[in-house]
Structure formats: C-alpha cells, structure tokens
Write an enzyme that holds these catalytic residues in place. Structure first.
Site, PDB file in Angstrom:
ATOM      1  N   HIS A   1       3.332   6.497  -5.312  1.00 66.06           N
ATOM      2  CA  HIS A   1       2.818   6.889  -6.625  1.00 66.06           C
ATOM      3  C   HIS A   1       2.011   8.185  -6.494  1.00 66.06           C
ATOM      4  CE1 HIS A   1       0.949   5.155 -10.612  1.00 66.06           C
ATOM      5  NE2 HIS A   1       1.673   6.224 -10.810  1.00 66.06           N
TER       6      HIS A   1
ATOM      7  N   GLU B   1       0.826  -1.211   0.000  1.00 68.69           N
ATOM      8  CA  GLU B   1       0.000   0.000   0.000  1.00 68.69           C
ATOM      9  C   GLU B   1       0.860   1.261   0.000  1.00 68.69           C
ATOM     10  OE1 GLU B   1      -3.046  -0.026  -0.683  1.00 68.69           O
ATOM     11  OE2 GLU B   1      -3.284  -2.199  -0.504  1.00 68.69           O
TER      12      GLU B   1
END
Length: 683
Positions: free
Chosen positions: A479, A473
């Site tokens: 990102h 995660e």
C-alpha cells in the site's frame, strides 16, 4: 552543535532519500526537530500573510509544500524510536512528545490558516479542481475543524494543553510497557522445563539468556499480545502457566512501570478533550471521522459477532476439556494457559496436523523470497533486489530496491525481522519517505516483526502465525509502495483508520494459494515440498479455533470502546473490575479465553494510533473477505487482477474516499456474508 554538523538538516545524499543513519547520532534529533518546527511555522506564516484572497494554489497547495523538513526528520526519528529505542533515543522521545504535540496544534489550530482553508472550501464548486484536489480541500477543512480550529482562543489553549499531556502520557505508557515486558521475560533454569520446543527455539532462548549474561539458562521473551506462540508446544504445564502469568502481569505490578495510573489519566483527558470539541465521548470523536461514523455502528457490529463467537468458543472449550479428561492421568479444568497446547492436540486428532512440525517448511528467507515477493511479482509484476550497499537504522534491517515490471524503479522496502530488547512488541509497517509527485519523492517503507533470533548457524524457521504476520505487514508495505499521489497528505497508508487494515488483510490470502505455497513451502534441508494432503488439511482448518480467535479479538475491541465511551465524571479505580464488567456486558467474560490485550499492555490504543479504533481490524475484514471472494471469482493470482487492485485501491492512497474506491474496484458495496463464513459465525 552547528547546522553543518547535523546530517538531518541537509538534503539526503542516499538513494530515495534514505536517511544516512550511519552519520546520525541521538544528539542530532532534537536540534533537527527544533529547526524543522521553526521552518514549518515560518512556511505557515507566509501562507497566512498573503494579502490576496485564498485560492487553492496560495493556500491548499502551499500547505502541502510546507513541512518537508519536519516530515523528513520525523520519519527518520520515529522509525528508530519504535524499532531501536535505546536509552538515548527514549530520552529524546520523552522530551519530544509535548513539543511535537504543541507544534501540531500550532498548525492545526491556526485561526488565520483555518480562515483561508474555509474560504477555499466554501467556493469549492467554482474552482475547477480535479478529483484529487477537490478531495484534498475537503479533507483539510474537515480535519482542521475536527481538530478544533473553530474553537475560541481560551478553548484552544486548553485543547493544546490536553494534547501535550496526552502525548507525554502515551509516551510514558509505551516506555513502561517496553521496560516491564523486558523485565518479565521468563527465565528457565533447564531445557527440561521447555520440552516441546524445537532445537532452533531452544537455541534462540539460550542466546537471549546469554545476551543478558544468564549463561546456562533459557530466556523466553514476551510478545505484545496475551499468551505466547510457545504455549502450543510446551508440555510442562507449569512452564505454560508461568509464561501466561508473566504476559498478563505487564503494566500492573505496583512498580515504576505500572501503567494503570497512566491509562486512567489518558482516558480522563481524552474524554475531556472530546467534550471540549463537542462530542459525547472520545469514541464519538474518533469514529466521526472514520467510515464507521459513530460508536453505535461499531457497537452493533461487535454485538452481532460476539454472541456466535462466544458460543463457538464454548464448544471449542468443551472439546479441549474432553481431550484433557481422556488423556491426562490426573485431569484438571482447562485454563487459559492450556488452550493453545490442547488445541494442537485437537487439531492433530481432527485434521492430523502438527503445527509445530510444519516449521521446517517455513524457513524465513524462502518465505520472503519465494512466497511474499513471489506473490507480489505474480500479481503486480514488481521485483526485489537486495541493496547491501545501503545501510538502514540497524544492522539487522535489510534494504531491497523495488522495480516495476517495465524495469522502472519504484522505491525501497526495508525488512527488520528479529526481536530485540530495544524494539517495541508486535509487528508494523511505517514509511521513512512517502511518495509525492509534488515533492518528487519515491516511497521508502519498513516492515518490523519480532521473530526470535536463532543461535549462530541455525535457520530461522517460522510458525504459520509468523508467516501470516509477514504476509500481512507486507500488504501494508505494498500500500505504501504503490500509492501514487500528487499531495503528501494522501501518501501511502494515509487513509481512514478503519480502512487501513484492509489491503494488508487481503494480502494474507496468498499464504495458502497453491501456486504460492508450492513455491515457498519446502523443507529447509531436503527441499521436499509440503505434502499436498497436509495442505488440504490446512485449508480445512481455516474455521478451526475461530471461536477463540474471534472472541479474544472482539474482547479487546470491546474494551477499547468501553474505555473510550465513558464520561468525564466516571470514576474508575480498578482496571480488572472495569474489564470484567465491560466483557460481561457483551458476553465475552470467559476466563479461559482472555482478551487479546488487557488494558495495561494494550499499546494499540494507549500508545499507538488505534484509540477507539481497534474495531477497525474486523471492520476492514468485511471488505477483505468480500475481496477474496472477488479474486476467487475472477481467476485468482493473475496480473490482470493485481493491476486492477493496484490501480483502483492501493494506487489511490488516501486521495479518494475509501468506500468509493472500494465500490470502484468491486462494483458494489461489501457484503458481510463472506466474513461470517470465514470465521464460522453463520447462523
């Protein structure tokens, strides 16, 4: 309620645009949404009323500038509705679902807006746009066309109605699943039934029971997936059976939370919508705008992997049965609830590893600070400082400020680690604020997990699976933090669904990387490092039990495709029979290896964003495994490698075709061989 009293309708006052959750109450959300809808429609109307011919500036750029209030309110609300869905928040969510669907259609299907977008798209080569701007025009045109903007008014009216119905049904599916998951949490009267759990795990179960006024008892909450992490440890076979049975019963008990009629209707309406839009099935509609391109490409990959996965799973079952036959006084045929327990016995016998015994080396805070954050610092130069002065949406959510290597601030990272009744199952990342140069915003991202909360004063000791989930995660979070784009449309993880899992899967590679593991895997009491011999044996087990793991995943991905490839005239009245027939078709109908998610609790596809797209995990893993090979070939955990990965992949967000970005990073297209090797599926 006046605008002045609603904090959601005023510019954020906290750093990075973090919503002031201490001032926001449930009754603030709906009025804020209504105001945001009105403002956004006004902005769109002003774009379509421009009398001059469409240009990039007066159409595409203007679209990107619109909807800022709606984005702010939406991110604030949906963060809470997934992670802290109190009855008041659930009530708002139910009212909001059709309203949001209607608003999205009002914009996406606006004929005048679509005409302007199409005009800009038609003159694309003559506009002198930079690469990001050009791709933005292409995506707006493609997405509006895909949404149905070219339909006639009658078809659009029907489409809008379908979308509203589907939004409401998806909300119902999630609410039913949350309610039934809570109701099916398994209560044990005595610790004797839970022999095999650690003191901390027993403490967490006792605390969970106390929270429901079940003093003296033990409550085991259910994760989202089939089964439970505790099945690997519990010695009492009946306790294992009860937990597995409860997990598999969710949403299928002929009660008020039965999800079978809900999913039937979801599937039917998705099929009708696809047909209206000119596609043979919902799967065809979804994959048409993904890197896969069509469901046939997905089917080819899944079938290619299913046969060797099923073969390996059968060999693993035989090994487990042999253990049962050799060690049990009264041998029995191994069943699904036995798999994890005897797998640990085989692992111990073959590799001398007891997974449960490793937990003292995976204390949560050390894993976070000295593992997850440390790897990110080594790779990208970023650092993390906890901001105790900033309050998130729940007291259990912690806020960290992220800074670049040069000292410049980057954004906020929020970690919400522990399970609670008001939080949906599973683990995920979502943005609260997305980065955009156009809007002048910096990213605020959230990671949610569902780790059991230990008793007062007890340490949080993670399983290796939970460590993996945290690293995974956090890959999504990176990102979201690193994407540096001009336009909100491309912010963070706004990429194709079958690409979005790629960065998070890559981040898992650092879990057992020597420099990282040595830094965080230390006994929570003594500080003793994990024995290097155990580490080597852990690495040797990377293909262990992969037949089972791959089979249960592929079964779920196949079910997703099966539901979403049927025609609108199909009559399905038995979920279980449908599942069995679909799995038999691909050779994955093994009762000892059940699908990772059965349909009635398959939240990814019936209430999340993965409908006809659950295949994306393995699709992305082709890129991931190939990328791991690149890191191994180029020196591993170095700033040079991290900077390249950040600049060419994470940093572009959705502003570039993802496969083009991958080729820019890797120098070629991805190859499947590293994935087959990783999962033990080589011929």
């Amino acid at each position: 309620m006046t605008d002045a009293s609603n904090p959601l309708l005023h510019p954020p006052v906290l750093p990075y645009g973090l919503p002031d959750y201490s001032a926001i109450r449930p009754e603030h959300y709906l009025p804020a949404f209504h105001a945001a809808f009105e403002e956004h429609l006004g902005e769109i109307s002003r774009i379509t009323m421009v009398r001059s011919m469409p240009t990039f500036e007066n159409t595409i750029d203007a679209i990107e500038r619109s909807g800022e209030l709606l984005d702010r309110v939406s991110h604030a609300f949906y963060t809470v509705s997934s992670a802290d869905a109190t009855p008041e928040i659930q009530a708002v969510d139910e009212q909001l679902a059709p309203l949001m669907a209607a608003h999205q259609d009002a914009v996406a299907l606006d004929s005048a807006l679509y005409w302007r977008v199409r005009q800009v798209h038609d003159q694309l080569d003559a506009l002198g746009l930079n690469a990001e701007q050009r791709y933005l025009v292409e995506r707006h045109h493609r997405e509006m066309t895909h949404a149905g903007a070219a339909l006639d008014d009658e078809a659009k009216a029907r489409l809008t109605h379908l979308n509203q119905q589907l939004s409401t049904l998806s909300n119902t599916f999630e609410r039913n699943l949350l309610n039934d998951t809570n109701d099916l949490a398994v209560v044990f009267d005595s610790a004797d039934e839970l022999v095999g759990l650690s003191a901390g795990e027993l403490s967490a179960a006792a605390r969970a029971a106390q929270d429901r006024d079940l003093d003296g008892k033990y409550l085991i909450a259910l994760p989202l997936f089939t089964g439970h992490p505790y099945l690997a440890q519990l010695r009492d076979r009946e306790s294992r059976r009860r937990i597995m049975a409860a997990s598999r019963a969710r949403g299928s008990r002929d009660n008020g939370d039965d999800n079978r009629p809900v999913l039937y209707e979801i599937v039917r309406l998705r099929g009708e919508r696809a047909e209206l839009l000119g596609y043979a099935s919902h799967a065809a509609y979804v994959t048409a705008d993904e890197t896969a391109g069509n469901p046939e490409a997905v089917e080819r990959m899944l079938r290619q992997l299913a046969a060797p996965a099923a073969r390996n799973a059968e060999a693993e079952r035989e090994a487990l049965q042999a253990i049962v036959d050799e060690t049990e006084q009264h041998p029995f045929a191994i069943e699904a609830h036995d798999w994890a327990f005897y797998t640990e016995k085989v692992r111990s016998a073959r590799y001398d590893i007891d997974s449960a015994a490793l937990r003292p080396w995976f204390e949560a805070e050390r894993v976070l600070q000295d593992g997850v954050f440390f790897a990110a610092t080594q790779l990208y130069g970023v650092t993390f400082a906890e901001r105790r002065d900033l309050v998130a949406y729940h007291p259990g959510a912690r806020v960290f400020e992220v800074s670049n290597a040069d000292g410049s601030t980057l954004g906020l990272y929020i970690l919400d680690l522990y399970t609670r009744d008001a939080k949906r199952g599973g683990a995920w990342m979502n943005p609260i604020v997305s980065q955009s140069r156009l809007r002048g915003t910096a990213p605020v991202v959230v990671n949610n997990l569902n780790v059991p909360l230990p008793g007062e004063g007890e340490p949080t000791l993670l399983t290796l699976d939970e460590v993996t989930t945290l690293f995974h995660e956090f890959g999504h979070a990176l990102h979201g933090l690193f994407a540096e784009v001009t336009y909100p449309h491309f912010a963070g993880t706004n990429v194709f669904r079958d690409f979005v899992e790629f960065p998070s899967q890559v981040n898992e590679m650092w879990i057992l990387w020597p420099e990282v593991l040595d830094n965080y895997a230390k006994h929570y009491e003594s500080g003793e490092p994990l024995d290097p011999a155990i580490v080597e044996r852990l690495r040797a087990t990377e293909t262990f039990d992969q037949g089972h793991a791959t089979s249960e995943y592929l079964a779920a991905a196949w079910l997703d495709q099966a539901w979403h490839r049927i025609g609108t005239d199909a009559v399905i009245d038995d979920v279980s029979a449908f599942e069995q027939a679909a799995l038999a078709d691909v050779g994955l109908n093994n009762p000892v290896v059940p699908t990772r998610y059965s349909s009635t609790y398959f939240a990814h596809v019936f209430s999340g964003g993965y409908s006809a797209g659950y295949y994306s995990y393995i699709w992305s893993e082709v890129l991931d495994a190939d990328t791991v090979e690149w890191f191994l070939e180029n020196g591993g955990l170095t700033r040079e490698n991290g900077d390249r990965f950040r600049a060419r992949l994470l940093g572009v967000g959705g502003s570039k075709d993802p496969l083009e970005a991958y080729r820019d990073f890797r120098g070629r297209d991805a190859e499947i061989a590293p994935l087959l090797k990783r999962r033990g599926l080589e011929a």
